[in-house]
Design a protein around this motif. Sequence first.
Motif, PDB file in Angstrom:
ATOM      1  N   ALA A  10       0.811  -1.211   0.000  1.00 26.18           N
ATOM      2  CA  ALA A  10       0.000   0.000   0.000  1.00 26.18           C
ATOM      3  C   ALA A  10       0.848   1.266   0.000  1.00 26.18           C
ATOM      4  O   ALA A  10       0.350   2.335  -0.331  1.00 26.18           O
ATOM      5  N   TRP A  11       2.115   1.173   0.387  1.00 24.94           N
ATOM      6  CA  TRP A  11       2.931   2.371   0.561  1.00 24.94           C
ATOM      7  C   TRP A  11       4.074   2.513  -0.425  1.00 24.94           C
ATOM      8  O   TRP A  11       4.542   3.615  -0.661  1.00 24.94           O
ATOM      9  N   LEU A  12       4.549   1.422  -1.000  1.00 28.05           N
ATOM     10  CA  LEU A  12       5.694   1.513  -1.904  1.00 28.05           C
ATOM     11  C   LEU A  12       5.319   2.272  -3.171  1.00 28.05           C
ATOM     12  O   LEU A  12       4.281   2.017  -3.768  1.00 28.05           O
ATOM     13  N   PRO A  13       6.155   3.207  -3.594  1.00 33.96           N
ATOM     14  CA  PRO A  13       5.900   3.864  -4.873  1.00 33.96           C
ATOM     15  C   PRO A  13       6.072   2.874  -6.016  1.00 33.96           C
ATOM     16  O   PRO A  13       6.697   1.821  -5.861  1.00 33.96           O
ATOM     17  N   PHE A  52       4.833   8.171   0.152  1.00 42.13           N
ATOM     18  CA  PHE A  52       5.836   7.259   0.690  1.00 42.13           C
ATOM     19  C   PHE A  52       6.871   8.016   1.515  1.00 42.13           C
ATOM     20  O   PHE A  52       7.314   7.531   2.554  1.00 42.13           O
ATOM     21  N   ARG A  53       7.255   9.205   1.072  1.00 42.30           N
ATOM     22  CA  ARG A  53       8.215  10.021   1.835  1.00 42.30           C
ATOM     23  C   ARG A  53       7.686  10.319   3.234  1.00 42.30           C
ATOM     24  O   ARG A  53       8.446  10.410   4.184  1.00 42.30           O
ATOM     25  N   LEU A  54       6.353  10.472   3.354  1.00 39.40           N
ATOM     26  CA  LEU A  54       5.756  10.776   4.654  1.00 39.40           C
ATOM     27  C   LEU A  54       5.845   9.609   5.630  1.00 39.40           C
ATOM     28  O   LEU A  54       5.928   9.818   6.835  1.00 39.40           O
ATOM     29  N   VAL A  55       5.814   8.387   5.119  1.00 39.06           N
ATOM     30  CA  VAL A  55       5.822   7.213   6.003  1.00 39.06           C
ATOM     31  C   VAL A  55       7.151   6.469   5.997  1.00 39.06           C
ATOM     32  O   VAL A  55       7.328   5.534   6.777  1.00 39.06           O
ATOM     33  N   PRO A  57      10.709   5.251   6.812  1.00 41.58           N
ATOM     34  CA  PRO A  57      11.516   5.364   8.035  1.00 41.58           C
ATOM     35  C   PRO A  57      12.622   6.403   7.876  1.00 41.58           C
ATOM     36  O   PRO A  57      13.204   6.559   6.810  1.00 41.58           O
ATOM     37  N   SER A  58      12.899   7.123   8.955  1.00 47.21           N
ATOM     38  CA  SER A  58      13.863   8.227   8.894  1.00 47.21           C
ATOM     39  C   SER A  58      15.284   7.736   8.624  1.00 47.21           C
ATOM     40  O   SER A  58      16.123   8.509   8.185  1.00 47.21           O
ATOM     41  N   ARG A  59      15.560   6.457   8.844  1.00 44.78           N
ATOM     42  CA  ARG A  59      16.901   5.942   8.601  1.00 44.78           C
ATOM     43  C   ARG A  59      17.206   5.794   7.112  1.00 44.78           C
ATOM     44  O   ARG A  59      18.340   5.605   6.706  1.00 44.78           O
ATOM     45  N   ILE A  60      16.187   5.922   6.272  1.00 44.37           N
ATOM     46  CA  ILE A  60      16.332   5.775   4.829  1.00 44.37           C
ATOM     47  C   ILE A  60      16.569   7.147   4.213  1.00 44.37           C
ATOM     48  O   ILE A  60      15.844   8.098   4.490  1.00 44.37           O
ATOM     49  N   ASP A  61      17.588   7.252   3.362  1.00 46.32           N
ATOM     50  CA  ASP A  61      17.879   8.499   2.661  1.00 46.32           C
ATOM     51  C   ASP A  61      17.100   8.494   1.348  1.00 46.32           C
ATOM     52  O   ASP A  61      17.568   7.981   0.335  1.00 46.32           O
ATOM     53  N   LEU A  62      15.896   9.064   1.385  1.00 44.83           N
ATOM     54  CA  LEU A  62      15.001   9.047   0.239  1.00 44.83           C
ATOM     55  C   LEU A  62      15.015  10.411  -0.438  1.00 44.83           C
ATOM     56  O   LEU A  62      14.885  11.441   0.224  1.00 44.83           O
ATOM     57  N   SER A  63      15.186  10.414  -1.756  1.00 41.74           N
ATOM     58  CA  SER A  63      15.200  11.681  -2.486  1.00 41.74           C
ATOM     59  C   SER A  63      13.806  12.300  -2.487  1.00 41.74           C
ATOM     60  O   SER A  63      12.801  11.614  -2.304  1.00 41.74           O
ATOM     61  N   ALA A  64      13.750  13.608  -2.700  1.00 40.87           N
ATOM     62  CA  ALA A  64      12.483  14.331  -2.665  1.00 40.87           C
ATOM     63  C   ALA A  64      11.604  13.999  -3.864  1.00 40.87           C
ATOM     64  O   ALA A  64      10.388  14.062  -3.777  1.00 40.87           O
ATOM     65  N   GLU A  65      12.210  13.635  -4.965  1.00 37.83           N
ATOM     66  CA  GLU A  65      11.471  13.353  -6.200  1.00 37.83           C
ATOM     67  C   GLU A  65      11.922  12.007  -6.773  1.00 37.83           C
ATOM     68  O   GLU A  65      13.058  11.590  -6.573  1.00 37.83           O
ATOM     69  N   PRO A  66      11.046  11.339  -7.527  1.00 41.69           N
ATOM     70  CA  PRO A  66      11.432  10.073  -8.144  1.00 41.69           C
ATOM     71  C   PRO A  66      12.248  10.249  -9.418  1.00 41.69           C
ATOM     72  O   PRO A  66      12.648   9.266 -10.042  1.00 41.69           O
ATOM     73  N   LEU A 102      -0.326   6.727  12.549  1.00 40.52           N
ATOM     74  CA  LEU A 102      -1.056   7.865  12.023  1.00 40.52           C
ATOM     75  C   LEU A 102      -0.960   9.009  13.020  1.00 40.52           C
ATOM     76  O   LEU A 102      -1.246   8.849  14.199  1.00 40.52           O
ATOM     77  N   THR A 103      -0.549  10.163  12.540  1.00 37.70           N
ATOM     78  CA  THR A 103      -0.423  11.330  13.402  1.00 37.70           C
ATOM     79  C   THR A 103      -1.625  12.246  13.173  1.00 37.70           C
ATOM     80  O   THR A 103      -1.911  12.615  12.044  1.00 37.70           O
ATOM     81  N   LEU A 104      -2.312  12.590  14.254  1.00 36.80           N
ATOM     82  CA  LEU A 104      -3.482  13.452  14.171  1.00 36.80           C
ATOM     83  C   LEU A 104      -3.232  14.740  14.938  1.00 36.80           C
ATOM     84  O   LEU A 104      -2.608  14.716  15.998  1.00 36.80           O
ATOM     85  N   ASP A 105      -3.746  15.852  14.403  1.00 40.91           N
ATOM     86  CA  ASP A 105      -3.652  17.094  15.173  1.00 40.91           C
ATOM     87  C   ASP A 105      -4.781  17.125  16.197  1.00 40.91           C
ATOM     88  O   ASP A 105      -5.624  16.234  16.250  1.00 40.91           O
TER      89      ASP A 105
END
Length: 162
Positions: A10-13, A52-55, A57-66, A102-105
């Motif tokens: 559900a999350w992988l680009p 996908f960038r939103l979810v 893990p922070s340990r992954i160095d993911l580029s801003a664009e594909p 899930l983060t809710l305000d």
Amino acid sequence: MSLIDAGWAAWLPEELAAAHRAAGGGSANRRDLRRLLAADPDDQRRERWERFRLVCPSRIDLSAEPDDLTEDEAFGLLADLGLVAGAPPRPVVDPEPVELVLTLDHDDLRELDQVRAARFDVAHAETPVDALPSLDRAFGADVGRNDPCPCGSGKKFKRCHG
């Protein structure tokens, strides 16, 4: 365990899902991956990448664009996620299940609490019959069952609101 069973599907680009298929498939899957990576991403692919960038893990160095993602970078990201291993990369037989938070305000949380209270609080969930609006008051007491419904649907009252 598949990507679906592990919760990643559900999350992988699209780019990483294609790389995962290429790691476990034959030359046709690798060719599809190369074709996908060579094409400019459309709005739908960019939106999925952003989700996908939103979810991710922070340990992954993911580029801003594909844009300009290479096969090696795609396989590297999958390896960092624990979905492929080895050289050449092959899908991991039993990937670690993903658990997203899930983060809710404050307003969203308050609304969720109200929905939960209405769902589980039986005393508030039931409406007394006396509190329900009267059909006579809404449609008039002189509406017969075979008369056209006063709501304007064109159906007989007995088939619509009767």
